[in-house]
Enzyme design. Structure first.
Site, PDB file in Angstrom:
ATOM      1  CB  THR A 147     -28.520  43.388 -55.918  1.00  0.00           C
ATOM      2  OG1 THR A 147     -28.259  43.443 -54.527  1.00  0.00           O
ATOM      3  CG2 THR A 147     -29.221  42.099 -56.281  1.00  0.00           C
ATOM      4  NE  ARG A 175     -29.014  43.991 -44.937  1.00  0.00           N
ATOM      5  CZ  ARG A 175     -29.135  44.149 -46.260  1.00  0.00           C
ATOM      6  NH1 ARG A 175     -28.609  43.275 -47.082  1.00  0.00           N
ATOM      7  NH2 ARG A 175     -29.791  45.170 -46.751  1.00  0.00           N
ATOM      8  CB  VAL A 176     -31.613  38.354 -45.233  1.00  0.00           C
ATOM      9  CG1 VAL A 176     -32.146  38.055 -46.628  1.00  0.00           C
ATOM     10  CG2 VAL A 176     -30.855  37.152 -44.688  1.00  0.00           C
ATOM     11  N   GLY A 177     -31.266  41.159 -47.033  1.00  0.00           N
ATOM     12  CA  GLY A 177     -31.973  42.304 -47.617  1.00  0.00           C
ATOM     13  C   GLY A 177     -33.193  41.854 -48.404  1.00  0.00           C
ATOM     14  CG  ASP A 178     -34.053  44.149 -51.836  1.00  0.00           C
ATOM     15  OD1 ASP A 178     -32.953  44.444 -51.311  1.00  0.00           O
ATOM     16  OD2 ASP A 178     -34.247  44.191 -53.062  1.00  0.00           O
ATOM     17  CB  THR A 198     -30.384  46.951 -57.256  1.00  0.00           C
ATOM     18  OG1 THR A 198     -29.123  47.105 -56.587  1.00  0.00           O
ATOM     19  CG2 THR A 198     -30.521  48.057 -58.267  1.00  0.00           C
ATOM     20  N   GLY A 199     -30.695  48.250 -54.351  1.00  0.00           N
ATOM     21  CA  GLY A 199     -30.673  49.417 -53.481  1.00  0.00           C
ATOM     22  C   GLY A 199     -30.668  48.996 -52.028  1.00  0.00           C
ATOM     23  N   GLY A 201     -31.945  47.348 -49.146  1.00  0.00           N
ATOM     24  CA  GLY A 201     -32.952  46.315 -48.886  1.00  0.00           C
ATOM     25  C   GLY A 201     -33.899  46.668 -47.758  1.00  0.00           C
TER      26      GLY A 201
HETATM   27  C1  SD4 Z   1     -29.560  44.328 -50.183  1.00  0.00           C
HETATM   28  N1  SD4 Z   1     -30.673  45.190 -52.131  1.00  0.00           N
HETATM   29  O1  SD4 Z   1     -29.005  43.361 -49.700  1.00  0.00           O
HETATM   30  C2  SD4 Z   1     -29.468  44.546 -51.660  1.00  0.00           C
HETATM   31  C3  SD4 Z   1     -28.234  45.317 -51.953  1.00  0.00           C
HETATM   32  C4  SD4 Z   1     -28.291  45.994 -53.275  1.00  0.00           C
HETATM   33  O2  SD4 Z   1     -27.568  47.600 -54.681  1.00  0.00           O
HETATM   34  O3  SD4 Z   1     -29.059  45.810 -54.107  1.00  0.00           O
HETATM   35  N2  SD4 Z   1     -27.503  46.899 -53.535  1.00  0.00           N
HETATM   36  O4  SD4 Z   1     -30.172  45.159 -49.507  1.00  0.00           O
END
Ligand code: SD4
Length: 306
Positions: A147, A175-178, A198-199, A201
């Site tokens: 992200t 699906r929704v992340g952070d 980032t990472g 979520g």
């Molecule tokens: C998510 N955090 O949708 C985002 C994906 C992301 O590095 O950051 N990836 O979970």
């Protein structure tokens, strides 16, 4: 300005040049993120982003103004060129600031945001390939996701934070992340500082780590101390209670333009300050609750370029 991943370099360069001409943190952040969104090679943000398991690119983005705490966000939006601009526009409304799915897409259309089919041929063939690979092995569909997150401070001491992502490759539809969630993917207070994540979520949102870092900076910790404390304590807590912690990388900056990063995976990021030209650094977890940060070597940059 500080931004996640090496892909943010061109955007940070462009935006930090403009910051020297006194544009606002909000404008600079939008410039930087749009640059990443528009680049077809970046597979997890905007145009060229990898699709969900149905082969549809669903986009999440958020914008926050640290002066007045205005927040705008979209999630699961389709076929809109610059999700960050839609999020910023929503942040100026009194109500309806976080729109999802068809509602977000319809809002963007109605308000004249450029429509584009965001699924490139290259992203489509990665999706087809992954479907085939998944039939043959136990491959995790969720590998590879970056992200773009940005925290920005301007000459008038205003701050902004924002994110944009196509989320996890092969995510379930809806699906929704952070990334669009306040406090998890981003947070900023112009009297303290801002942070972005980032990472994975699903794990990041358990710790509200962006908010936690800003809160710790507000208690007097330097950005690096705040990032180390929030990220590694939470990493340990998750590992203890759930057996493992997903990838988590956080960036932050305070009102003096001092910055910090903490991460449990190798994590490249970009920084530009008043005195330093944009530079790519690589961070990794050190001993205890510490982070090792080095400027990216020429070899690293060459590999990345390739
Ligand atoms: C998510 N955090 O949708 C985002 C994906 C992301 O590095 O950051 N990836 O979970």
């Amino acid at each position: 300005m500080i931004a996640t991943w090496a892909m943010a370099y061109d955007g940070v360069k462009k935006a930090s040049g403009e910051l020297k001409n006194n544009i606002s943190a909000a404008d600079a952040l939008e410039i930087a993120i749009k640059e990443v969104e528009n680049h077809p090679f970046y597979k997890s943000v905007g145009y060229g982003g990898l699709p969900n398991e149905q082969g549809i690119v669903e986009l999440d983005a958020a914008f926050m103004d640290g002066d007045n705490f205005n927040i705008g966000a979209v999630a699961g939006m389709q076929d809109v060129k610059n999700p960050i601009s839609v999020a910023r526009k929503l942040s100026e409304q009194q109500f309806n600031r976080f729109l999802v799915g068809d509602g977000a897409t319809a809002y963007a259309q109605k308000n004249g945001f450029e429509r584009v089919n965001m699924l490139t041929e290259s992203a489509k063939s990665s999706w087809e390939k992954r479907i085939e690979e998944m039939k043959k092995s136990e491959l995790s569909p969720y590998d590879g996701h970056d992200t773009v997150g940005v925290v920005c401070l301007d000459a008038k001491n205003s701050m902004a934070a924002g994110t944009s992502t196509s989320g996890l490759f092969m995510k379930m539809q809806g699906r929704v992340g952070d990334s669009p969630l306040s406090g998890s993917g981003f947070y900023v207070d112009s009297e303290i500082g801002g942070a972005s994540a980032t990472g994975l979520g699903e794990d990041l949102m358990k710790g509200c780590l962006s908010y936690e870092i800003v809160r710790l900076m507000g208690e007097g910790l330097t950005p690096q101390q705040a990032a180390d404390k929030a990220v590694y304590e939470f990493h340990d807590k998750l590992t203890k209670r759930k057996g493992k912690a997903g990838a988590m990388s956080l960036i932050c900056m305070n009102t003096k333009g001092e910055w910090g990063v903490a991460t449990n995976v190798e994590f490249p990021f970009v920084v530009a300050t008043e005195t330093e030209e944009p530079k790519i650094y690589v961070a990794r977890k050190g001993d205890g609750h510490s982070t090792i940060i080095e400027e990216a070597s020429q070899e690293w940059l060459d590999n990345h370029e390739e």
